[in-house]
Design a protein around this motif. Structure first.
Motif, mmCIF file in Angstrom:
data_model
loop_
_atom_site.group_PDB
_atom_site.id
_atom_site.type_symbol
_atom_site.label_atom_id
_atom_site.label_comp_id
_atom_site.label_asym_id
_atom_site.label_seq_id
_atom_site.Cartn_x
_atom_site.Cartn_y
_atom_site.Cartn_z
ATOM 1 N N MET A 6 55.876 29.650 41.171
ATOM 2 C CA MET A 6 54.502 29.980 40.788
ATOM 3 C C MET A 6 53.673 30.153 42.054
ATOM 4 O O MET A 6 53.876 29.431 43.029
ATOM 5 C CB MET A 6 53.893 28.866 39.934
ATOM 6 C CG MET A 6 54.529 28.716 38.573
ATOM 7 S SD MET A 6 54.275 30.169 37.512
ATOM 8 C CE MET A 6 52.597 29.890 36.939
ATOM 9 N N ILE A 7 52.748 31.107 42.050
ATOM 10 C CA ILE A 7 51.870 31.271 43.202
ATOM 11 C C ILE A 7 50.411 31.252 42.754
ATOM 12 O O ILE A 7 50.098 31.518 41.597
ATOM 13 C CB ILE A 7 52.128 32.598 43.959
ATOM 14 C CG1 ILE A 7 51.875 33.804 43.049
ATOM 15 C CG2 ILE A 7 53.534 32.663 44.512
ATOM 16 C CD1 ILE A 7 51.601 35.073 43.827
ATOM 17 N N GLU A 8 49.537 30.904 43.686
ATOM 18 C CA GLU A 8 48.094 31.022 43.467
ATOM 19 C C GLU A 8 47.700 32.337 44.121
ATOM 20 O O GLU A 8 47.649 32.417 45.355
ATOM 21 C CB GLU A 8 47.347 29.883 44.186
ATOM 22 C CG GLU A 8 47.698 28.487 43.729
ATOM 23 C CD GLU A 8 46.926 28.100 42.473
ATOM 24 O OE1 GLU A 8 45.883 28.726 42.198
ATOM 25 O OE2 GLU A 8 47.390 27.187 41.775
ATOM 26 N N PRO A 9 47.440 33.377 43.351
ATOM 27 C CA PRO A 9 47.169 34.674 43.964
ATOM 28 C C PRO A 9 45.887 34.658 44.815
ATOM 29 O O PRO A 9 44.964 33.893 44.541
ATOM 30 C CB PRO A 9 46.977 35.610 42.768
ATOM 31 C CG PRO A 9 47.536 34.901 41.604
ATOM 32 C CD PRO A 9 47.395 33.439 41.875
ATOM 33 N N VAL A 10 45.894 35.474 45.832
ATOM 34 C CA VAL A 10 44.685 35.707 46.630
ATOM 35 C C VAL A 10 44.370 37.194 46.464
ATOM 36 O O VAL A 10 45.242 38.041 46.699
ATOM 37 C CB VAL A 10 44.912 35.370 48.121
ATOM 38 C CG1 VAL A 10 43.649 35.653 48.934
ATOM 39 C CG2 VAL A 10 45.354 33.914 48.285
ATOM 40 N N ILE A 11 43.164 37.494 46.042
ATOM 41 C CA ILE A 11 42.846 38.876 45.659
ATOM 42 C C ILE A 11 42.136 39.592 46.818
ATOM 43 O O ILE A 11 41.097 39.136 47.308
ATOM 44 C CB ILE A 11 41.929 38.907 44.403
ATOM 45 C CG1 ILE A 11 42.470 37.950 43.326
ATOM 46 C CG2 ILE A 11 41.798 40.331 43.892
ATOM 47 C CD1 ILE A 11 43.918 38.157 42.938
ATOM 48 N N ARG A 256 50.461 32.436 38.682
ATOM 49 C CA ARG A 256 51.451 33.277 37.990
ATOM 50 C C ARG A 256 52.794 33.219 38.705
ATOM 51 O O ARG A 256 52.874 32.752 39.843
ATOM 52 C CB ARG A 256 50.952 34.729 37.924
ATOM 53 C CG ARG A 256 50.750 35.371 39.290
ATOM 54 C CD ARG A 256 50.569 36.883 39.182
ATOM 55 N NE ARG A 256 50.205 37.496 40.440
ATOM 56 C CZ ARG A 256 51.052 37.822 41.407
ATOM 57 N NH1 ARG A 256 52.341 37.567 41.256
ATOM 58 N NH2 ARG A 256 50.644 38.378 42.532
ATOM 59 N N GLY A 257 53.802 33.745 38.039
ATOM 60 C CA GLY A 257 55.111 33.879 38.671
ATOM 61 C C GLY A 257 55.182 35.180 39.449
ATOM 62 O O GLY A 257 54.154 35.831 39.675
ATOM 63 N N ALA A 258 56.391 35.576 39.828
ATOM 64 C CA ALA A 258 56.560 36.827 40.577
ATOM 65 C C ALA A 258 56.130 38.009 39.713
ATOM 66 O O ALA A 258 56.128 37.927 38.488
ATOM 67 C CB ALA A 258 58.030 36.980 40.966
ATOM 68 N N CYS A 259 55.768 39.108 40.377
ATOM 69 C CA CYS A 259 55.325 40.303 39.653
ATOM 70 C C CYS A 259 56.511 40.894 38.878
ATOM 71 O O CYS A 259 57.565 41.131 39.456
ATOM 72 C CB CYS A 259 54.788 41.316 40.652
ATOM 73 S SG CYS A 259 54.268 42.837 39.860
ATOM 74 N N HIS A 260 56.315 41.147 37.564
ATOM 75 C CA HIS A 260 57.459 41.650 36.777
ATOM 76 C C HIS A 260 57.894 43.036 37.245
ATOM 77 O O HIS A 260 59.023 43.458 37.054
ATOM 78 C CB HIS A 260 57.148 41.630 35.273
ATOM 79 C CG HIS A 260 56.043 42.558 34.863
ATOM 80 N ND1 HIS A 260 56.210 43.907 34.777
ATOM 81 C CD2 HIS A 260 54.749 42.322 34.528
ATOM 82 C CE1 HIS A 260 55.083 44.470 34.405
ATOM 83 N NE2 HIS A 260 54.170 43.531 34.257
#
Ligand SMILES: CSC[C@H]1O[C@H](OP(=O)(O)O)[C@H](O)[C@@H]1O
Ligand SMILES: Nc1ncnc2[nH]cnc12
Length: 296
Positions: A6-11, A256-260
């Motif tokens: 899981m990652i904490e996205p940075v936008i 979220r997890g890795a990008c599908h």
């Protein structure tokens, strides 16, 4: 990153013509970010929106002093990567190539035709060759979030469209404009390539919101495109883009997890130069962009 992590996205937001700032940022701070590729267009604006970390870069610099051909696209993308950005939302002013996309329309771009020619288009030069997939140049996951938030705000947005990237800085001739229409392109601009290619090489998810400012020069009811006309529409578009980003950034920032779609693993099968043949100087420059795959 493994698919289950899981990652904490940075936008990251790249603001084009008319978007030199974003609203509502807490803990905001403009910071210089150095890269091995030279200087990015400006300092980067760091902050949080509803707790979500985000980083804003005005593509042409505050004051819009850098034309499309002189932008250091590699430094811009590297600076965002180096700052921890995982997901990029690019916002751009474009001309329309379709009757049903009048000035003021927003398009979620999903394809590009790259007709730019005077730019550095890859991080992978002599000394380390890589070929990343570009069949689907934008991230469908980010696109779905943008479309959903636009819907919630009752904000009309065309989902899908092809952006023709021209070199500029002059606008196109009528013959070129007609040709791009025959090719089925929706909008025309000068900046999303090589930006999207470099984002893919840097394993960052990239989406593009195109804001129509004019009908380019093909439309019989409209005169040639002028900067004055573009600026008038751009101001209104910019306000609406800032409102949309205020909703999109917190939504994209959820863990979220890795990008599908695999955008964040684009280098997985892309490197062709064996480790013992790679140029150590170039390897050092690729630390941020390709560190994930070069480290192993
Ligand atoms: C001001 S009209 C031409 C200019 O606007 C677009 O810039 P951006 O993509 O950064 O919004 C277009 O590509 C041209 O650079
Ligand atoms: N007509 C046009 N051509 C290229 N870039 C643009 N940016 C805004 N309008 C444009």
């Amino acid at each position: 990153m493994a698919e289950h992590d899981m990652i904490e996205p940075v936008i990251g937001v790249i603001g084009g013509s008319g978007l030199y700032n974003i609203d509502g940022l807490e803990d905001r701070e403009w910071r210089k970010v150095e890269t091995p590729w030279g200087d990015p267009s400006d300092e980067l604006l760091f902050g949080r929106l509803d707790g979500v970390r985000c980083v804003f870069l005005p593509r042409h610099g505050r004051g819009h002093a850098i034309p499309p051909s002189d932008l250091n696209y590699r430094a811009n993308i590297d600076a965002l990567k180096r700052s921890g950005v995982t997901d990029i939302v690019a916002v751009s002013a474009v001309g329309s190539l379709r009757d049903d996309l009048p000035p003021g329309s927003f398009v979620l771009v999903d394809q590009f035709i790259d007709r730019s020619f005077a730019r550095q288009k890859s991080f992978f030069t002599t000394g380390c060759v890589a070929h990343v997939p570009m069949a689907d140049p934008t991230c469908p996951r980010i696109g779905d979030v943008i479309a959903r938030e636009a819907g919630r705000l009752d904000f009309a947005m065309r989902k899908g469209g092809t952006y023709l990237v021209m070199e500029g800085p002059q606008f196109s001739t009528r013959a070129e404009s007609e040709l791009y229409r025959q090719w089925g392109c929706s909008v025309i601009g000068m900046t999303n390539m090589p930006e999207a290619k470099l984002a893919r090489e840097a394993e960052m998810d990239y989406a593009s919101i195109a804001m129509v400012t004019d009908f380019d020069c093909w439309h019989e009811d409209h005169d040639s495109v002028t900067v004055d006309a573009v600026i008038k529409v751009m101001k209104r578009n910019g306000e609406r883009a800032r409102a949309l980003l205020t909703a999109v950034i917190p939504a994209l920032g959820q863990a979220r997890g890795a990008c599908h779609a695999g955008c964040d693993r684009a280098l997985e099968h892309a490197l062709i130069t064996p480790a013992d043949k790679r140029d150590p100087e170039l390897m050092a420059k690729l630390d941020a962009v390709a560190g994930r795959v070069l480290a192993r």
